[in-house]
Design an enzyme around this catalytic site. Structure first.
Site, PDB file in Angstrom:
ATOM      1  CG  ASP A 212      -5.789  22.254  22.722  1.00 44.64           C
ATOM      2  OD1 ASP A 212      -6.826  22.507  23.372  1.00 44.64           O
ATOM      3  OD2 ASP A 212      -5.509  21.107  22.320  1.00 44.64           O
TER       4      ASP A 212
ATOM      5  CE  LYS B  48      -6.840  17.784  22.318  1.00 40.70           C
ATOM      6  NZ  LYS B  48      -6.264  18.786  23.224  1.00 40.70           N
TER       7      LYS B  48
END
Length: 320
Positions: free
Chosen positions: A140, A94
């Site tokens: 997220d 990420k």
């Protein structure tokens, strides 16, 4: 007579991407989406996204890709050339992906982590100088906020939150808590300096007039039992955003003896069975949930970014 289609593999590799026509010969519908991770075999994203694709009559499939950190750069170049719609990114990609995409959504720049990529077609409809661009996004934080609302029927703004970890998912969650003006935010990380750095980045969000007695409204703490013990009485929600729990042999991130009935515990790791952390919380009389609801909501948001239409949330939830 129609030729029988080849079935997809459980996990594809970088080598498969390099020989994509051979690896996907006779696969129908074509694979145009996936998740890159290391490890990735546990991912439930394909069940959820393929159910959504089928329901919306979108003629493509979503699969898992085992991609190591040193393969990520080339793998992302390949999905551009292979006309993918996009991919999700999970541990450990990420943060690394930030430097490997062409464009970043403004909110993603602040989060400092990418959990999804959309392959945008050339603006003028032809390749060359205007070739496909990789646009990084992060769902997220928003997915986490929706998950907390679903699991515990409460909004982040009303909670005192302790986040375990300061990496990709933790950064997105911490940023979301700050944006939603949570009551209090504590960041615990094994490397204290990394936790302090994240807290410093969020300092401006917590400059308001709220007064909470003897405890700071925003702080980073050491990863040790004494520090945890002090915080427990001044926290409502504990979030595990570390990899602890990916393996059944992993210990609970916080010793079970410290967990108390007033707590809500959310583990971003998901599996069919409860993680050790969620089990310990429930045994202590607290409420606990694993990361399936966050997976669902961040996945639905990714679907909406890829296709510009509302995701079939109930279909995706049922698939999980």
């Amino acid at each position: 007579m129609k030729k029988k289609s080849a079935s997809t593999k459980q996990v594809y590799t970088f080598a498969d991407l390099q020989d994509w026509s051979g690896a996907t010969r006779d696969v129908d519908p074509p694979i145009r989406l996936g998740v890159f991770g290391d490890p990735v075999a546990h991912s439930l994203s394909p069940q959820m996204q393929n159910a959504a694709l089928k329901h919306c009559q979108i003629d493509m499939q979503y699969v898992r890709f085992q991609i190591s950190p040193d393969e990520l750069r080339e793998a992302l170049k390949l999905i551009r050339d292979l006309k993918f719609v996009g991919v999700n990114l999970t541990v450990p990609h990420k943060i690394a992906a930030l430097k490997l995409v062409d464009d970043l959504e403004e909110s993603t720049k602040h989060v400092g982590a990418v959990n999804g990529i959309k392959v945008d077609p050339p603006k003028d409809g032809f390749a060359g100088a205007n070739r496909e661009k990789l646009r990084g996004f992060n769902t997220d934080g928003r997915g986490f906020a929706r998950a907390i609302r679903e699991e515990f029927v409460v909004d982040l703004r009303d909670l005192r939150v302790m986040i375990l970890g300061a990496g990709g998912a933790a950064r997105a969650i911490a940023m979301q808590c700050a944006k939603e003006n949570c009551e209090r935010l504590v960041i615990a990380n094994r490397t204290l300096e990394k936790g302090k750095k994240l807290a410093d980045e969020l300092r401006d969000f917590f400059a308001g007039p709220r007064v909470l007695g003897p405890v700071a409204r925003l702080q980073a703490i050491a990863w040790d039992e004494a520090a945890f013990r002090f915080q427990i009485g001044n926290i409502d929600l504990i979030v595990n955003a570390t990899p602890l729990g990916l393996h059944r042999s992993d210990p609970s991130p916080i010793p079970a003896r410290l967990l108390a009935p007033h707590l809500m515990v959310y583990d971003t790791i998901y599996s069919e069975r409860r993680t050790p952390f969620v089990s310990a919380a429930i045994e202590a009389g607290a409420r606990g949930a694993n990361g399936l609801s966050m997976l669902l909501h961040q996945g639905a948001l990714a679907f909406e970014i890829w296709f510009g239409r509302e995701a079939p949330l109930d279909v995706m939830r049922n698939a999980l």
